[in-house]
Structure formats: C-alpha cells, structure tokens
Design an enzyme around this catalytic site. Structure first.
Site, mmCIF file in Angstrom:
data_model
loop_
_atom_site.group_PDB
_atom_site.id
_atom_site.type_symbol
_atom_site.label_atom_id
_atom_site.label_comp_id
_atom_site.label_asym_id
_atom_site.label_seq_id
_atom_site.Cartn_x
_atom_site.Cartn_y
_atom_site.Cartn_z
ATOM 1 N N ASN A 214 -14.068 5.635 2.579
ATOM 2 C CA ASN A 214 -13.938 4.412 2.230
ATOM 3 C C ASN A 214 -14.936 3.615 2.706
ATOM 4 O OD1 ASN A 214 -11.707 4.925 0.509
ATOM 5 N ND2 ASN A 214 -10.271 4.525 2.391
ATOM 6 N N ASP A 283 -6.830 7.878 1.038
ATOM 7 C CA ASP A 283 -5.396 8.362 0.742
ATOM 8 C C ASP A 283 -5.205 9.583 0.431
ATOM 9 O OD1 ASP A 283 -4.049 5.688 0.459
ATOM 10 O OD2 ASP A 283 -5.070 5.094 -1.395
ATOM 11 N N ASP A 310 0.667 8.165 5.282
ATOM 12 C CA ASP A 310 0.644 6.723 5.170
ATOM 13 C C ASP A 310 1.230 6.277 6.314
ATOM 14 O OD1 ASP A 310 1.014 3.921 4.834
ATOM 15 O OD2 ASP A 310 1.241 4.145 2.723
ATOM 16 N N ILE A 311 -0.084 6.087 7.411
ATOM 17 C CA ILE A 311 0.108 5.789 8.550
ATOM 18 C C ILE A 311 1.304 4.552 8.733
ATOM 19 C CG2 ILE A 311 -0.728 5.342 11.074
ATOM 20 C CD1 ILE A 311 -3.262 6.565 9.665
ATOM 21 N N PHE A 327 -2.803 -4.630 6.129
ATOM 22 C CA PHE A 327 -3.949 -5.241 5.429
ATOM 23 C C PHE A 327 -4.093 -4.774 3.896
ATOM 24 C CE2 PHE A 327 -6.962 -8.341 7.342
ATOM 25 C CZ PHE A 327 -6.286 -8.138 8.719
ATOM 26 N N LYS A 341 2.632 -4.314 -1.857
ATOM 27 C CA LYS A 341 2.551 -3.536 -0.821
ATOM 28 C C LYS A 341 3.390 -3.872 0.460
ATOM 29 C CE LYS A 341 -1.917 -2.060 -1.238
ATOM 30 N NZ LYS A 341 -3.482 -2.063 -1.202
ATOM 31 N N LYS A 345 5.942 -0.980 1.904
ATOM 32 C CA LYS A 345 5.818 -0.470 3.071
ATOM 33 C C LYS A 345 6.820 -0.819 4.085
ATOM 34 C CE LYS A 345 0.725 0.646 2.353
ATOM 35 N NZ LYS A 345 -0.042 1.691 2.962
HETATM 36 N N1 CTP Z 1 -2.552 2.545 5.206
HETATM 37 C C1 CTP Z 1 -2.357 3.637 6.338
HETATM 38 N N2 CTP Z 1 -2.437 4.619 5.802
HETATM 39 C C2 CTP Z 1 -2.754 5.110 4.827
HETATM 40 C C3 CTP Z 1 -3.054 4.380 3.720
HETATM 41 C C4 CTP Z 1 -2.941 2.680 4.146
HETATM 42 O O1 CTP Z 1 -1.890 2.896 7.435
HETATM 43 N N3 CTP Z 1 -2.737 6.492 4.410
HETATM 44 C C5 CTP Z 1 -2.541 1.100 5.626
HETATM 45 C C6 CTP Z 1 -3.757 0.180 5.899
HETATM 46 O O2 CTP Z 1 -4.449 0.383 6.964
HETATM 47 C C7 CTP Z 1 -3.381 -1.169 5.248
HETATM 48 C C8 CTP Z 1 -2.237 -0.871 4.367
HETATM 49 O O3 CTP Z 1 -1.719 0.433 4.729
HETATM 50 O O4 CTP Z 1 -3.050 -1.851 6.191
HETATM 51 C C9 CTP Z 1 -2.798 -0.993 2.920
HETATM 52 O O5 CTP Z 1 -3.697 0.120 2.508
HETATM 53 P P1 CTP Z 1 -4.244 0.353 1.144
HETATM 54 O O6 CTP Z 1 -5.024 1.555 1.184
HETATM 55 O O7 CTP Z 1 -4.540 -0.962 0.626
HETATM 56 O O8 CTP Z 1 -2.524 0.539 0.464
HETATM 57 P P2 CTP Z 1 -2.266 1.993 -0.497
HETATM 58 O O9 CTP Z 1 -0.692 2.126 -0.122
HETATM 59 O O10 CTP Z 1 -3.122 3.209 -0.253
HETATM 60 O O11 CTP Z 1 -2.687 1.183 -1.717
HETATM 61 P P3 CTP Z 1 -3.801 1.537 -3.102
HETATM 62 O O12 CTP Z 1 -4.562 2.170 -2.216
HETATM 63 O O13 CTP Z 1 -3.194 1.976 -3.961
HETATM 64 O O14 CTP Z 1 -4.188 -0.029 -3.050
#
Ligand code: CTP
Length: 397
Positions: A214, A283, A310-311, A327, A341, A345
């Site tokens: 990313n 992701d 998803d951490i 974020f 979100k 979460k």
């Molecule tokens: N995050 C995380 N672990 C993941 C994906 C995301 O910890 N595998 C955390 C990011 O660090 C951020 C938040 O979740 O704080 C949102 O991340 P984002 O990628 O925008 O959310 P997604 O749930 O993946 O949504 P999308 O990609 O569909 O926008």
C-alpha cells in the site's frame, strides 16, 4: 513556516555551553532552535570559549553572548537573576563532567553555574565527555544526584568520540536535542501509559523480488509515536518498511508483512494501555509465494490471494482490550466510511482523512470521530495533528 514555529513561538531558551569539543555542535543547535521559533540566549563558560567563538553564536542567535558574572556594563550586576527569570527553559549543551559536578553540588562560581542555581524554570543537561570521564564513579555519582534533583539528561549516546575512542559520552546530535527540548514543553498527559502504534505499509511478497503493498510514508504513525512519547508514555512502534528515522526514545519493532505486524502486536498487547493502528495494512496476501523469481510467460499469471488478519479488529475484540484508535484513509464519502469502520471494528475512536491529501505529505487534515460526534482539526503539520490526537485520546481515557 515550520511546525514548531506556530506552537513554540516566543519560547525563550537559555543555552549554556561549557568546555568540551562538542561545543562546536552548539552552532548547529542554535541554528535549529532559532529555525524552530525559539529565542535563544547563549551563555558560555570560560572553557567553552576555547572550543567555539562567541561571534559565531552571536550571529546565529542574534543576541550578544554572555560570559562574565562580573560585567561592569550590566548595570546592577543582576544578569544571573534577570536571565534565569526570562528563560522558559535552560539547556546545557554540551555539559562537561566538571559542569555536571558543579550542578550536583550547587556551586556557583561563574555566570552559567550561578544562573542555573538562581533558576526557577526547567533545566536540562546534554552531557558530553570522554568515556573514561563518563565511567568514573565520581561522574556517575554526580549524574545520579542531578537525576534525583529532577534535572533531565538528554543522552549521551554511545559512539565514536573526538579522542578516537568508542564509548558512552558522545553528545546527542542537535536534531535529537531539539526533539528532546520540545518534549519538555508538552503536558505529560499519558505519563505511565504503555502505547503501541502500527505505522507504514506492509509488503506482501509474490516472489523474491516482487510484492503487493500500500502507499504509506509512515509519517503520521511516526509523528504519533513522537507525540505519545512527548506526553510521557512508553512507546512501541511496530512499523512496516519506511524511509523514516525512529523518533528518539521510541522502541521500534520493524516488520514487513501484515502477518508479522499482527504477530508483533499480539505478543505485547497485554501490556498495552493504548493501541493506535495507523498502518496501511494490506488486506490480502499471496497464497503461494514463489521461491524463485517468476518468469514472464505468454499468458498473464493469476495470483490467488487470501485475507490477512485484521489487526485492529482483533485487538479491539480482546477480552481486556486496550483503548483502541484506528485510522480511515478514504478517497470518497469520508465521514460515512469512517463511521462505518468505527462501528465494524468496535473501536471508540476513528481518525478520518482524505487519502489523496494526506499520502506522503508533511501536513494532514484530520477528523476525529468518537461517540460524541466529529471533531475537525485544521490542516497542519502532522506533528501538531498528532499532539492533538494524543490530547483527545487522553481526554477519552
Ligand atoms: N487495519 C488493521 N489490520 C488490517 C487492516 C486494517 O489493523 N488488516 C487497521 C488500519 O491500521 C486502520 C484501520 O484498520 O487503523 C482501517 O484500515 P482500512 O484498511 O482503511 O480498513 P479496512 O477495514 O481494510 O477497510 P477498506 O480497506 O475496505 O477501506
């Protein structure tokens, strides 16, 4: 205009320079302090004058350098009282072993030591000396004494010394001293807290030379790590690959993939009070990583992907979850996506920004979304945004 300028305008620093070869770095320090918006008054000891010229410091600070306790031109002879009253902080850099000994014993036999004794403002010390002098029991006793007296020590670092030896006693670099000094002015809102922050991108290999990632510079996560440390927290930064320097006093755990980031976070999450997920985590990862470099073929290959953990969601779902903030970098429908979100979460705070405006930039425009609604922050340097985020988190705790 620099970051600090807006915030620290008209902070007055009294920079004390004592006798040591590191005094040559005082010139760079003065330049950085002035650039950051501080007013700098230099005071030199007699010994310092053998290592750097007063004219250099005067030109850089724009103020005459003071050296004498007994200055006939100073009228009432109260320079030490006036100077220490006017200063918002005193920094002694470099602080020689001799000067540290004087501080430890409350000696006041020249202008600088007298005004340290007469001061009511915060005083910090950046030691610089040869490693044998540093190691001497007398020096260690004196350092312990000034620590107990509440005088923060900035450094020293372990490294190459002017005498050609390697060891403890090298003065911190001016850039680091500036960061340490700025922290003195920040309220200790997170004192005693353990903070963990994820930052940067993750990189998911396809083969030994290719991967999926990313876009993320890591700047916001690193700024938050610095701001959390400034607020008095013990900070661990779990970071994907970035080109940034780790902020001083922050523990860094470098990782590459989302799975590694997940494992590093989970290993220590029990000790964490506040978890801030800033990383742009991929992701998906490639299901089968090729051991050898893939060769070009006639038909385009198909990559099979599988989801990464998803951490943030996993941490937030722990039975004794820390306070969690996430974020949301969105390209459209900012508030709507960020709200969704936050709910998905199950986290108390989500920080939204426009991906196209924030990526790789030194400034950001953040919206903090919590149970009481949305709070918009102005467009500003990431460090200033980070300090406001930390303040907001402290208010929610
Ligand atoms: N995050 C995380 N672990 C993941 C994906 C995301 O910890 N595998 C955390 C990011 O660090 C951020 C938040 O979740 O704080 C949102 O991340 P984002 O990628 O925008 O959310 P997604 O749930 O993946 O949504 P999308 O990609 O569909 O926008």
């Amino acid at each position: 205009m620099s970051v600090i300028m807006t915030e620290l305008h008209s902070r007055r620093i009294l920079l004390g320079i004592t006798g040591g070869i590191a005094a040559y770095k005082a010139a760079e320090l003065v330049r950085l302090l002035v650039k950051a918006g501080f007013e700098v008054q230099c005071v030199m000891t007699e010994a310092a004058q053998h290592f750097i010229g007063a004219a250099t410091l005067q030109a850089l600070s724009g103020q005459p350098v003071l050296m004498q306790l007994w200055d006939e031109a100073s009228g009432d002879g109260m320079d030490h009282i006036r100077l220490s009253r006017e200063a918002d902080a005193i920094l002694i850099a470099p602080a020689s072993a001799n000067f540290i000994a004087k501080l430890a014993h409350g000696l006041a036999d020249d202008l600088l030591s007298t005004l340290c004794l007469a001061s009511a403002c915060p005083l910090a010390v950046a030691p610089a000396m040869n490693k044998q002098m540093w190691d001497k029991p007398a020096t260690q006793r004196n350092l312990e004494q000034i620590r107990q007296d509440g005088i923060p020590l900035f450094g020293p670092a372990n490294g190459e010394q002017a005498c050609g030896e390697l060891g403890m006693g090298r003065m911190l670099e001016p850039e680091t001293l500036l960061i340490e000094l700025e922290a003195l002015f920040q309220p200790k809102l997170l004192a005693g807290k353990q903070v963990m922050i994820t930052a940067g991108p993750t990189y998911e290999p396809i083969d030994p030379v290719r991967g999926i990632t990313n876009l993320s510079s890591g700047k916001m996560g690193y700024a938050l790590a610095r701001a959390a440390w400034e607020a008095g927290a013990a900070v661990t930064l779990v970071s994907g690959p970035t080109a940034l320097a780790t902020p001083p006093n922050v523990r860094m755990i470098p990782v590459t993939t989302a799975q590694e980031m997940h494992d590093a976070v989970m290993r220590e999450i029990k000790k964490t009070d506040i978890f801030i997920a800033v990383a742009a985590v991929a992701d998906y990862r490639v299901a089968h990583i090729a051991q050898q470099k893939l060769k070009k073929t006639q038909t385009a290959p198909t990559l099979t992907l599988e989801p990464n953990p998803d951490i943030l969601a996993e941490v937030a779902a722990l039975p004794k979850a820390p306070f969690c903030a996430g974020f949301a970098a969105e390209t459209e429908k900012l508030s709507e996506h960020a709200q969704a979100k936050r709910a998905r979460k199950s986290i108390p705070l989500i920080i939204a920004n426009r991906a196209q405006e924030a990526l790789g930039q030194d400034e950001s425009t953040l919206i903090l979304i919590d149970s009481s609604g949305s709070h918009a922050l102005p467009r500003q340097a990431k460090l200033l945004s980070a300090r406001q985020v930390i303040k907001h988190i402290a208010s929610l705790l």
